[in-house]
Design an enzyme around this catalytic site. Structure first.
Site, PDB file in Angstrom:
ATOM      1  N   ASP A   1      21.554  34.189  69.929  1.00 50.38           N
ATOM      2  CA  ASP A   1      23.030  34.234  69.965  1.00 50.38           C
ATOM      3  C   ASP A   1      23.669  34.083  68.591  1.00 50.38           C
ATOM      4  O   ASP A   1      24.824  33.716  68.483  1.00 50.38           O
ATOM      5  CB  ASP A   1      23.567  33.157  70.914  1.00 50.38           C
ATOM      6  CG  ASP A   1      23.668  31.786  70.267  1.00 50.38           C
ATOM      7  OD1 ASP A   1      22.807  31.463  69.431  1.00 50.38           O
ATOM      8  OD2 ASP A   1      24.615  31.066  70.591  1.00 50.38           O
ATOM      9  N   GLU A   2      22.900  34.377  67.553  1.00 50.29           N
ATOM     10  CA  GLU A   2      23.374  34.009  66.223  1.00 50.29           C
ATOM     11  C   GLU A   2      22.921  35.033  65.183  1.00 50.29           C
ATOM     12  O   GLU A   2      21.783  35.499  65.245  1.00 50.29           O
ATOM     13  CB  GLU A   2      22.726  32.654  65.931  1.00 50.29           C
ATOM     14  CG  GLU A   2      23.147  31.940  64.742  1.00 50.29           C
ATOM     15  CD  GLU A   2      22.228  30.720  64.530  1.00 50.29           C
ATOM     16  OE1 GLU A   2      22.345  30.142  63.473  1.00 50.29           O
ATOM     17  OE2 GLU A   2      21.393  30.396  65.390  1.00 50.29           O
TER      18      GLU A   2
HETATM   19  P1  TTP Z   1      22.866  27.368  70.239  1.00 49.21           P
HETATM   20  O1  TTP Z   1      23.685  28.419  69.545  1.00 49.21           O
HETATM   21  O2  TTP Z   1      22.246  26.307  69.410  1.00 49.21           O
HETATM   22  O3  TTP Z   1      23.766  26.604  71.307  1.00 49.21           O
HETATM   23  P2  TTP Z   1      24.904  27.154  72.253  1.00 49.21           P
HETATM   24  O4  TTP Z   1      25.215  28.590  71.987  1.00 49.21           O
HETATM   25  O5  TTP Z   1      24.537  26.851  73.664  1.00 49.21           O
HETATM   26  O6  TTP Z   1      26.124  26.237  71.879  1.00 49.21           O
HETATM   27  P3  TTP Z   1      27.019  26.257  70.544  1.00 49.21           P
HETATM   28  O7  TTP Z   1      28.412  26.553  71.002  1.00 49.21           O
HETATM   29  O8  TTP Z   1      26.873  24.894  69.975  1.00 49.21           O
HETATM   30  O9  TTP Z   1      26.471  27.326  69.650  1.00 49.21           O
HETATM   31  O10 TTP Z   1      21.731  28.048  71.076  1.00 49.21           O
HETATM   32  C1  TTP Z   1      21.886  29.302  71.722  1.00 49.21           C
HETATM   33  C2  TTP Z   1      21.183  29.304  73.064  1.00 49.21           C
HETATM   34  O11 TTP Z   1      19.802  29.016  72.885  1.00 49.21           O
HETATM   35  C3  TTP Z   1      21.704  28.250  74.014  1.00 49.21           C
HETATM   36  O12 TTP Z   1      22.816  28.700  74.774  1.00 49.21           O
HETATM   37  C4  TTP Z   1      20.502  27.953  74.856  1.00 49.21           C
HETATM   38  C5  TTP Z   1      19.314  28.219  73.959  1.00 49.21           C
HETATM   39  N1  TTP Z   1      18.757  26.921  73.481  1.00 49.21           N
HETATM   40  C6  TTP Z   1      17.733  26.348  74.210  1.00 49.21           C
HETATM   41  O13 TTP Z   1      17.271  26.897  75.208  1.00 49.21           O
HETATM   42  N2  TTP Z   1      17.244  25.148  73.787  1.00 49.21           N
HETATM   43  C7  TTP Z   1      17.735  24.480  72.693  1.00 49.21           C
HETATM   44  O14 TTP Z   1      17.265  23.372  72.357  1.00 49.21           O
HETATM   45  C8  TTP Z   1      18.793  25.094  71.956  1.00 49.21           C
HETATM   46  C9  TTP Z   1      19.377  24.405  70.753  1.00 49.21           C
HETATM   47  C10 TTP Z   1      19.267  26.307  72.393  1.00 49.21           C
HETATM   48 MG    MG Z   2      25.527  29.275  70.046  1.00 50.96          MG
END
Ligand code: TTP
Ligand code: MG
Length: 400
Positions: A110-111
């Site tokens: 997602d990044e």
């Molecule tokens: P992130 O971008 O770290 O988290 P997020 O998108 O849920 O929240 P934020 O708004 O803080 O960005 O991670 C992206 C996805 O990856 C997240 O939705 C679920 C997955 N993930 C896991 O399965 N386990 C983990 O420990 C993390 C950090 C993320």
């Molecule tokens: Mg995220």
């Protein structure tokens, strides 16, 4: 030389998995949604994958044991992850990013970093591009993203995180110190707990305080990393956006429903995980040369060990042989294991099939892999398991 003429964006979806669930289930909106293992009324095992911002206000966060999450937020909506769906949405997100530039470096599901310097002529200033990307994601996918814009990757990544969710933070190249100096040193890229401890002992709490230290003293105190942190504290990061590098690693892990100390059972599960990792590598035409083993014991102490093989591979057999060696060397016999994982990283660029010294000896293994892949493509991933992984079906592994 400091080059502040680039326009770099960092985009990160907000509460990604949980937001997709809320989007597709209107009943979940505005409520604490926790994506991850089954909490089983507080007795569940496994961890939180992610959770909605509503759930975060209860103290729930990624990687937290699901039973802790349940204690903090028993009224939450607990959802088992829909991995395939998230991958599809991720693909759609990246398609939007590529509408603006081909200089996209995916970091995770997602990044991504983007270098939009060359897109300004077409779309307008960087900030406008950042807003267009957010709008497009909202309009096409009904999801929100946070974006940071800065002259380099490090600053852009910090910026995207500062006003989550639905944030847009711009770092003015003329005002890097104003942006960076008030932030705590935990925002320094690469500063783990140990480094932070050393810095705290030196009386340094903020990046500004670090920036005030002379370079030679930092080098003395922090060794090789002194130079790295000195640069970061001054907002210097010359890394380029590496387009088209895609995934950095492929891994699968499994949390047992009851802790296991039976070596045979652990090996079977490892075999199933190698099978699955190998299959995913081949599906995405990736060959990696570093094989990772992860072991979490019942007391949550976790070790990760890796071994680099002679040439990049996606062959289940080589992955399994390497993992077995790592396991035999590192597993403390008799200790109960809660989670095991297998990963492969160190990918070569996708320029055709690399021949390896294993090729002749390994041909049989490769044919077997190809056959299994074909069956899986036709009948789904549950259709086949290696004989040595029978009884350890890959079906219930927690996809990450
Ligand atoms: P992130 O971008 O770290 O988290 P997020 O998108 O849920 O929240 P934020 O708004 O803080 O960005 O991670 C992206 C996805 O990856 C997240 O939705 C679920 C997955 N993930 C896991 O399965 N386990 C983990 O420990 C993390 C950090 C993320
Ligand atoms: Mg995220």
């Amino acid at each position: 030389m400091i080059d502040n003429s680039r326009v770099i964006l960092h985009m990160d979806m907000d509460a990604f998995f949980a937001s997709v669930e809320q989007r597709d289930n209107p009943d979940y909106r505005g409520k604490p949604v926790i994506v991850g293992a089954d909490p089983q009324g507080g007795k569940g095992r496994g961890v939180v994958s992610t959770c909605s911002y509503e759930a975060r206000s209860f103290g729930v966060h990624s990687a937290m044991p699901i039973r802790t999450a349940y204690k903090l937020c028993p009224q939450g909506i607990y959802v088992w992850p829909h991995g395939k769906l998230y991958s599809q949405v991720s693909k759609q997100v990246f398609e939007i990013l590529y509408e603006f530039t081909d200089q996209v470096e995916p970091l995770s599901i997602d990044e991504a970093f983007m270098d939009v310097t060359g897109s300004i002529r077409l779309f307008g200033e960087g900030e406008k591009i950042a807003q267009l990307i957010k709008d497009r994601i909202k309009e096409k996918l009904n999801l929100t993203a946070s974006v940071g814009m800065a002259p380099n990757k490090y600053l852009a990544k910090i910026a995207s995180d500062l006003e989550k969710p639905d944030g847009l933070v711009v770092v003015d190249p003329e005002k890097i110190s104003e942006f960076l100096h008030p932030l705590p040193i935990s925002r320094l890229w690469g500063a783990g707990k140990q480094t932070q401890k050393v810095l705290h002992k030196m009386g340094i709490e903020t990046i500004g305080e670090l920036a005030a230290f002379p370079e030679d003293i930092l080098k003395k105190k922090l060794g090789k990393m002194g130079d790295h942190f000195y640069k970061l504290a001054h907002g210097i990061d010359n890394r380029e956006v590496h387009a088209g590098q895609g995934v950095k690693s492929v891994s699968n892990e499994h949390t047992f429903s009851t802790d296991i100390r039976d070596g045979e059972k652990l090996r079977k599960r490892l075999s199933a995980l190698c099978d699955k990792v190998g299959y995913r590598l081949r599906k995405h035409k990736l060959n990696g040369k570093t094989i990772h083993l992860k072991l979490r014991y019942s007391d949550f102490s976790t070790i990760t060990r890796n071994k680099t093989v002679q040439s990049p591979t996606n062959a289940t057999e080589i992955i399994y042989k390497t993992i077995t060696k790592l396991f035999e060397k590192n597993y403390i016999k008799g200790r109960t294991v809660r989670l095991i994982g297998v990963g492969v990283s160190g990918f070569e660029k996708q320029t055709g099939q690399q021949l390896s010294i294993f090729d002749s000896a390994d041909n049989k293994g490769k044919q077997l892999d190809a056959l299994e892949d074909e069956i899986r493509l036709k009948f789904g991933t549950k259709a086949i398991n290696r004989a040595d992984s029978l009884g350890a079906s890959i079906r219930d592994d927690f996809d990450r």
